[in-house]
Design an enzyme around this catalytic site. Structure first.
Site, PDB file in Angstrom:
ATOM      1  N   TRP A 126     -13.649   3.123  -0.230  1.00  0.00           N
ATOM      2  CA  TRP A 126     -14.210   1.865  -0.791  1.00  0.00           C
ATOM      3  C   TRP A 126     -14.339   1.644  -2.282  1.00  0.00           C
ATOM      4  CZ3 TRP A 126     -18.293  -1.274   2.582  1.00  0.00           C
ATOM      5  CH2 TRP A 126     -17.714  -1.187   4.024  1.00  0.00           C
ATOM      6  N   LYS A 127     -14.434   2.991  -2.973  1.00  0.00           N
ATOM      7  CA  LYS A 127     -14.731   3.390  -4.392  1.00  0.00           C
ATOM      8  C   LYS A 127     -16.117   2.640  -4.696  1.00  0.00           C
ATOM      9  CE  LYS A 127      -9.820   3.831  -5.128  1.00  0.00           C
ATOM     10  NZ  LYS A 127      -8.708   3.723  -5.971  1.00  0.00           N
TER      11      LYS A 127
ATOM     12  N   GLU B 191      -1.864  11.842  -3.546  1.00  0.00           N
ATOM     13  CA  GLU B 191      -2.145  10.588  -4.191  1.00  0.00           C
ATOM     14  C   GLU B 191      -1.476  10.528  -5.603  1.00  0.00           C
ATOM     15  OE1 GLU B 191      -5.562   8.085  -2.515  1.00  0.00           O
ATOM     16  OE2 GLU B 191      -6.318   9.326  -3.806  1.00  0.00           O
TER      17      GLU B 191
ATOM     18  N   SER C 202      -1.560   2.714  -3.061  1.00  0.00           N
ATOM     19  CA  SER C 202      -1.038   1.522  -2.580  1.00  0.00           C
ATOM     20  C   SER C 202      -0.557   1.308  -1.186  1.00  0.00           C
ATOM     21  CB  SER C 202      -0.060   0.786  -3.748  1.00  0.00           C
ATOM     22  OG  SER C 202      -0.784   0.789  -5.329  1.00  0.00           O
TER      23      SER C 202
ATOM     24  N   GLY D 218      -7.298   2.776  -0.411  1.00  0.00           N
ATOM     25  CA  GLY D 218      -8.292   2.246  -1.270  1.00  0.00           C
ATOM     26  C   GLY D 218      -8.557   0.705  -1.066  1.00  0.00           C
ATOM     27  N   GLY D 219      -7.794  -0.385  -2.111  1.00  0.00           N
ATOM     28  CA  GLY D 219      -7.889  -1.654  -1.904  1.00  0.00           C
ATOM     29  C   GLY D 219      -7.815  -2.216  -0.367  1.00  0.00           C
TER      30      GLY D 219
HETATM   31  P1  PGA Z   1      -5.365   2.317  -3.515  1.00  0.00           P
HETATM   32  O1  PGA Z   1      -6.218   3.678  -3.745  1.00  0.00           O
HETATM   33  O2  PGA Z   1      -4.862   2.164  -2.223  1.00  0.00           O
HETATM   34  O3  PGA Z   1      -5.955   0.985  -4.004  1.00  0.00           O
HETATM   35  O4  PGA Z   1      -4.039   2.325  -4.172  1.00  0.00           O
HETATM   36  C1  PGA Z   1      -6.076   4.832  -3.164  1.00  0.00           C
HETATM   37  C2  PGA Z   1      -7.129   5.625  -3.263  1.00  0.00           C
HETATM   38  O5  PGA Z   1      -7.239   5.851  -4.720  1.00  0.00           O
HETATM   39  O6  PGA Z   1      -7.645   6.393  -2.730  1.00  0.00           O
END
Ligand code: PGA
Length: 254
Positions: free
Chosen positions: A10-11, A167, A211, A232-233
């Site tokens: 989730w950051k 990543e 992504s 992430g997103g």
């Molecule tokens: P993202 O992030 O899916 O939004 O690109 C992935 C991550 O940083 O773990």
């Protein structure tokens, strides 16, 4: 035999409201999947208690970062022992945002891995090259160095508590994904580095991140060395996260 994992990072996003809605949804939908995927939710540390109390046994919980020290006068830090105490089965280490914004070097990554292993928490060690490094033809070398240095202290049965997430920095949050064949090639290369290091490489889960969305996850997960994703997103939208969990091919562990 490798675990198939979809982990949502989730950051610095979310709220108690999101925890309630998203974890509730995933908990109710997950039992209908028969593909053996392990769903992991990695919220900001303040919400770990809320997530664990709603998650139930089927959803694993992780922390985004831990300190490189055991305990003591390190204001603002969270230890690996605390992560375990609060029910975290996983922890991220060396995410590119930590490397870029918080000076997390490979040496620091190695110290954090040691902390996590001492507590039996699985370390998801993130590696990946920048666009400039890829364009200079250095991607494999850069990633190999991160793997060798970050995991340089791991030995024997400790490897069972290691997951590696590839990543590419240029794919994180940008909407650009590595093609599934480029990602597969890097995963294969990481597995051979692990094997050179004496690790049981065929038993270590390798995740792809950058992504990953509901519409590209199936192609990535179909690759033989991609054992799951670090999201992430798309992990902040309950239905998208579930669709990505669903995109994992059925069948037993790899
Ligand atoms: P993202 O992030 O899916 O939004 O690109 C992935 C991550 O940083 O773990």
């Amino acid at each position: 035999m490798r675990r198939k994992i979809v982990a949502g990072n989730w950051k610095m996003n979310g709220s108690r409201g999101l925890v309630e809605n998203l974890v509730g949804y995933v908990r109710s939908e997950l039992p209908s999947l028969d593909n053996g995927v392990e769903a992991v939710i990695i919220p900001p540390a303040l919400y770990i208690g809320d997530v664990t109390s709603l998650a139930g046994a089927q959803i694993a919980v992780g922390v985004q970062n831990v300190a490189r020290w055991d305990s003591g006068a390190y204001t603002g830090e969270v230890s690996a022992a605390m992560a375990r105490d609060c029910g975290c089965r996983y922890a991220l280490v060396g995410h590119s945002e930590r490397r870029q914004l918080f000076a997390e070097t490979d040496a620091v990554v190695a110290e954090k891995v040691t902390q996590l292993l001492s507590q039996g928490v699985v370390a998801i060690v993130c590696v990946g090259e920048t666009l400039a490094e890829r364009e200079a033809g250095q991607a494999e070398e850069v990633v190999a160095t991160q793997v060798r240095k970050g995991l340089g202290n791991v030995s024997g049965s400790e490897w069972q508590k290691i997951v590696v997430a590839y990543e590419p920095v240029w794919a994180i949050g940008t909407g650009k994904t590595a093609t599934s064949s480029d990602a597969q090639a890097m995963h294969q290369s990481i597995r051979s580095v692990l094997s050179d290091m004496g690790a049981p490489a065929e038993a270590i889960s390798l995740l792809y991140g950058g992504s990953v969305k509901a519409d590209n996850a199936a192609a990535l997960f179909a690759e033989p060395d991609i054992d799951g994703g670090l999201i992430g997103g798309a992990s902040l939208v309950a239905t998208d996260f579930m669709s990505i969990c669903q995109a994992m091919p059925a069948g037993p562990e790899r």
